[in-house]
Write a protein that holds these residues in place. Sequence first.
Motif, mmCIF file in Angstrom:
data_model
loop_
_atom_site.group_PDB
_atom_site.id
_atom_site.type_symbol
_atom_site.label_atom_id
_atom_site.label_comp_id
_atom_site.label_asym_id
_atom_site.label_seq_id
_atom_site.Cartn_x
_atom_site.Cartn_y
_atom_site.Cartn_z
ATOM 1 N N ALA A 24 6.987 -32.307 7.923
ATOM 2 C CA ALA A 24 7.714 -32.610 6.684
ATOM 3 C C ALA A 24 6.831 -32.361 5.462
ATOM 4 C CB ALA A 24 8.199 -34.061 6.705
ATOM 5 N N ILE A 25 5.599 -32.791 5.535
ATOM 6 C CA ILE A 25 4.668 -32.572 4.424
ATOM 7 C C ILE A 25 4.466 -31.076 4.190
ATOM 8 C CG2 ILE A 25 2.233 -32.802 3.733
ATOM 9 C CD1 ILE A 25 2.372 -35.625 5.095
ATOM 10 N N GLU A 26 4.299 -30.319 5.272
ATOM 11 C CA GLU A 26 4.123 -28.877 5.127
ATOM 12 C C GLU A 26 5.345 -28.227 4.489
ATOM 13 O OE1 GLU A 26 3.128 -27.318 8.971
ATOM 14 O OE2 GLU A 26 1.009 -27.845 8.750
ATOM 15 N N ALA A 27 6.536 -28.662 4.869
ATOM 16 C CA ALA A 27 7.761 -28.088 4.295
ATOM 17 C C ALA A 27 7.846 -28.372 2.797
ATOM 18 C CB ALA A 27 8.990 -28.647 5.018
ATOM 19 N N ILE A 28 7.541 -29.597 2.407
ATOM 20 C CA ILE A 28 7.590 -29.957 0.989
ATOM 21 C C ILE A 28 6.544 -29.170 0.203
ATOM 22 C CG2 ILE A 28 7.152 -31.821 -0.668
ATOM 23 C CD1 ILE A 28 8.347 -33.727 1.515
ATOM 24 N N VAL A 29 5.329 -29.117 0.723
ATOM 25 C CA VAL A 29 4.254 -28.409 0.035
ATOM 26 C C VAL A 29 4.576 -26.917 -0.081
ATOM 27 C CG1 VAL A 29 1.829 -27.707 0.243
ATOM 28 C CG2 VAL A 29 2.470 -30.103 0.582
ATOM 29 N N ASP A 30 5.108 -26.330 0.995
ATOM 30 C CA ASP A 30 5.474 -24.908 0.943
ATOM 31 C C ASP A 30 6.559 -24.652 -0.098
ATOM 32 O OD1 ASP A 30 3.630 -24.292 2.871
ATOM 33 O OD2 ASP A 30 5.083 -24.180 4.515
ATOM 34 N N TYR A 31 7.466 -25.602 -0.258
ATOM 35 C CA TYR A 31 8.521 -25.465 -1.267
ATOM 36 C C TYR A 31 7.955 -25.566 -2.681
ATOM 37 C CZ TYR A 31 12.649 -26.489 -4.068
ATOM 38 O OH TYR A 31 13.616 -26.461 -5.026
ATOM 39 N N HIS A 47 -2.304 -22.444 -3.244
ATOM 40 C CA HIS A 47 -2.828 -23.364 -4.256
ATOM 41 C C HIS A 47 -3.778 -24.317 -3.558
ATOM 42 C CE1 HIS A 47 -3.008 -26.438 -7.352
ATOM 43 N NE2 HIS A 47 -2.486 -25.552 -8.189
ATOM 44 N N ASP A 48 -4.915 -24.605 -4.180
ATOM 45 C CA ASP A 48 -5.915 -25.483 -3.568
ATOM 46 C C ASP A 48 -5.356 -26.860 -3.215
ATOM 47 O OD1 ASP A 48 -7.972 -23.616 -3.569
ATOM 48 O OD2 ASP A 48 -8.715 -24.228 -5.545
ATOM 49 N N VAL A 49 -4.543 -27.426 -4.089
ATOM 50 C CA VAL A 49 -3.956 -28.752 -3.833
ATOM 51 C C VAL A 49 -3.021 -28.687 -2.627
ATOM 52 C CG1 VAL A 49 -2.454 -30.553 -4.761
ATOM 53 C CG2 VAL A 49 -4.210 -29.510 -6.212
ATOM 54 N N ALA A 50 -2.243 -27.619 -2.531
ATOM 55 C CA ALA A 50 -1.333 -27.454 -1.396
ATOM 56 C C ALA A 50 -2.121 -27.340 -0.098
ATOM 57 C CB ALA A 50 -0.448 -26.222 -1.598
ATOM 58 N N ALA A 51 -3.162 -26.543 -0.118
ATOM 59 C CA ALA A 51 -3.991 -26.377 1.082
ATOM 60 C C ALA A 51 -4.632 -27.698 1.486
ATOM 61 C CB ALA A 51 -5.064 -25.316 0.834
ATOM 62 N N LYS A 52 -5.095 -28.456 0.507
ATOM 63 C CA LYS A 52 -5.723 -29.754 0.784
ATOM 64 C C LYS A 52 -4.726 -30.705 1.440
ATOM 65 C CE LYS A 52 -8.250 -33.493 -1.483
ATOM 66 N NZ LYS A 52 -8.816 -33.983 -2.762
ATOM 67 N N ALA A 53 -3.515 -30.797 0.889
ATOM 68 C CA ALA A 53 -2.492 -31.689 1.443
ATOM 69 C C ALA A 53 -2.141 -31.297 2.877
ATOM 70 C CB ALA A 53 -1.245 -31.672 0.565
ATOM 71 N N LYS A 54 -1.979 -29.994 3.098
ATOM 72 C CA LYS A 54 -1.612 -29.528 4.439
ATOM 73 C C LYS A 54 -2.749 -29.748 5.431
ATOM 74 C CE LYS A 54 0.893 -25.710 4.651
ATOM 75 N NZ LYS A 54 1.420 -24.367 4.391
ATOM 76 N N ASP A 55 -3.981 -29.493 5.006
ATOM 77 C CA ASP A 55 -5.129 -29.700 5.890
ATOM 78 C C ASP A 55 -5.299 -31.167 6.256
ATOM 79 O OD1 ASP A 55 -5.608 -26.989 5.754
ATOM 80 O OD2 ASP A 55 -7.328 -27.151 4.389
ATOM 81 N N ILE A 56 -5.119 -32.047 5.291
ATOM 82 C CA ILE A 56 -5.286 -33.478 5.556
ATOM 83 C C ILE A 56 -4.184 -33.990 6.478
ATOM 84 C CG2 ILE A 56 -5.230 -35.777 4.476
ATOM 85 C CD1 ILE A 56 -6.738 -34.483 2.086
ATOM 86 N N SER A 57 -2.956 -33.539 6.279
ATOM 87 C CA SER A 57 -1.884 -33.996 7.171
ATOM 88 C C SER A 57 -2.087 -33.440 8.586
ATOM 89 C CB SER A 57 -0.502 -33.644 6.618
ATOM 90 O OG SER A 57 -0.288 -32.256 6.592
ATOM 91 N N ALA A 58 -2.614 -32.229 8.688
ATOM 92 C CA ALA A 58 -2.926 -31.690 10.020
ATOM 93 C C ALA A 58 -4.067 -32.481 10.658
ATOM 94 C CB ALA A 58 -3.291 -30.211 9.913
ATOM 95 N N ALA A 59 -5.016 -32.929 9.850
ATOM 96 C CA ALA A 59 -6.122 -33.737 10.371
ATOM 97 C C ALA A 59 -5.623 -35.058 10.950
ATOM 98 C CB ALA A 59 -7.146 -33.995 9.270
ATOM 99 N N ALA A 60 -4.587 -35.626 10.351
ATOM 100 C CA ALA A 60 -4.016 -36.865 10.881
ATOM 101 C C ALA A 60 -3.460 -36.641 12.285
ATOM 102 C CB ALA A 60 -2.925 -37.383 9.948
ATOM 103 N N VAL A 61 -2.808 -35.504 12.486
ATOM 104 C CA VAL A 61 -2.296 -35.177 13.821
ATOM 105 C C VAL A 61 -3.451 -34.997 14.792
ATOM 106 C CG1 VAL A 61 -0.931 -33.554 15.185
ATOM 107 C CG2 VAL A 61 -0.239 -34.088 12.848
#
Length: 126
Positions: A76-83, A89-103
């Motif tokens: 869900a986070i990846e879908a929102i960030v991609d939209y 964008h650095d902020v987008a990459a950071k959000a996606k990387d951190i949510s992947a780290a949680a998994v």
Amino acid sequence: MNSDLNGNKRKKGIGFKYAFMGLRRVWTSEKNFRIHIFISGLVVFFGILLNLSMSEWLWTGVCIGLVLILETLNSAIEAIVDYLFPHYHDVAAKAKDISAAAVLLSALFAVFVGLFIFVPKIINLF
């Protein structure tokens, strides 16, 4: 009645229909979710074979649930960030990387718990 972002009126109530639509979406669009489901099935199969205790099933279920929940939230986070950020964008990459780290962290925790539960049972077979 609630209204959505466009001002459309919607009935209040439990959104099981939308939740199941979300499960279908994550199943059809996310390969990692399907991999986690497959691995969960293997864990349940071997748990039945090795006759896990109630507390072992509890820990196993918590781990499976945690990984699947976080994989779903990550999607869900990846879908929102991609939209919001169709281009890199650095902020987008950071959000996606951190949510992947949680998994990843939840999966590593699940492996640790799985080793703790399954290895002694497998050793006792020999």
